[in-house]
Design a protein around this motif. Structure first.
Motif, mmCIF file in Angstrom:
data_model
loop_
_atom_site.group_PDB
_atom_site.id
_atom_site.type_symbol
_atom_site.label_atom_id
_atom_site.label_comp_id
_atom_site.label_asym_id
_atom_site.label_seq_id
_atom_site.Cartn_x
_atom_site.Cartn_y
_atom_site.Cartn_z
ATOM 1 N N GLU A 221 2.226 1.734 -3.468
ATOM 2 C CA GLU A 221 1.195 2.261 -4.366
ATOM 3 C C GLU A 221 0.934 3.744 -4.104
ATOM 4 O O GLU A 221 0.767 4.522 -5.038
ATOM 5 N N ARG A 222 0.930 4.145 -2.835
ATOM 6 C CA ARG A 222 0.773 5.565 -2.497
ATOM 7 C C ARG A 222 1.935 6.386 -3.050
ATOM 8 O O ARG A 222 1.752 7.495 -3.531
ATOM 9 N N TYR A 223 3.129 5.831 -2.956
ATOM 10 C CA TYR A 223 4.302 6.518 -3.487
ATOM 11 C C TYR A 223 4.174 6.719 -4.996
ATOM 12 O O TYR A 223 4.440 7.804 -5.523
ATOM 13 N N GLN B 106 0.829 -1.208 0.000
ATOM 14 C CA GLN B 106 0.000 0.000 0.000
ATOM 15 C C GLN B 106 0.865 1.260 0.000
ATOM 16 O O GLN B 106 0.558 2.227 -0.697
ATOM 17 N N PRO C 22 5.962 8.349 4.206
ATOM 18 C CA PRO C 22 4.532 8.312 3.881
ATOM 19 C C PRO C 22 3.631 8.885 4.975
ATOM 20 O O PRO C 22 2.625 9.511 4.669
ATOM 21 N N GLN D 290 1.453 6.893 -6.712
ATOM 22 C CA GLN D 290 0.430 7.924 -6.919
ATOM 23 C C GLN D 290 1.023 9.307 -6.684
ATOM 24 O O GLN D 290 0.724 10.246 -7.408
ATOM 25 N N LYS D 291 1.869 9.416 -5.663
ATOM 26 C CA LYS D 291 2.501 10.698 -5.337
ATOM 27 C C LYS D 291 3.363 11.193 -6.490
ATOM 28 O O LYS D 291 3.247 12.344 -6.899
ATOM 29 N N ASP E 83 4.087 12.521 4.451
ATOM 30 C CA ASP E 83 4.009 12.918 3.042
ATOM 31 C C ASP E 83 5.059 13.978 2.710
ATOM 32 O O ASP E 83 4.766 15.053 2.194
#
Length: 104
Positions: A12-14, A9, A96, A16-17, A99
């Motif tokens: 995946e957030r990275y 997860q 994360p 997206q970032k 952020d």
């Protein structure tokens, strides 16, 4: 220690970032290397990659994302990470929970 699912997860957030939310990030398990301390993401084919095909890893203990360069040999970057001798860049590490990017 984070679970593999939580590390996935974060990865995946990275993505997206760095993709600025413009594309849906999908990481295939065949493009992942796992060890007791990290999950390492291989970006696959260049034409489908984000951020210049930069490989990165997620630390299992902290969730911090560490990016590598593309000019050198991948195995050399991994060895430098393990030896704690990666050269500093302003955006090498992504935290994360906060952020934010940092050089350490």
């Amino acid at each position: 220690m984070l679970t593999d699912k939580k590390m996935q997860q974060i990865a995946e957030r990275y993505l997206q970032k760095i993709g600025e939310g413009s594309i849906e990030a999908i990481i295939y398990s065949d493009d992942t290397i796992k060890s007791p301390m990290i999950i390492f993401i291989l970006m696959g084919e260049f034409k489908y990659s984000l951020g210049g095909n930069v490989p990165f890893l997620v630390e299992k203990e902290t969730g911090r994302v560490i990016t590598f360069g593309t000019a050198g040999i991948l195995e050399d970057y991994i060895k430098a990470y393990e030896r704690k001798t990666l050269y500093r860049t302003l955006d090498r590490y992504w935290y994360p929970d906060e952020d934010r990017f940092n050089y350490q």
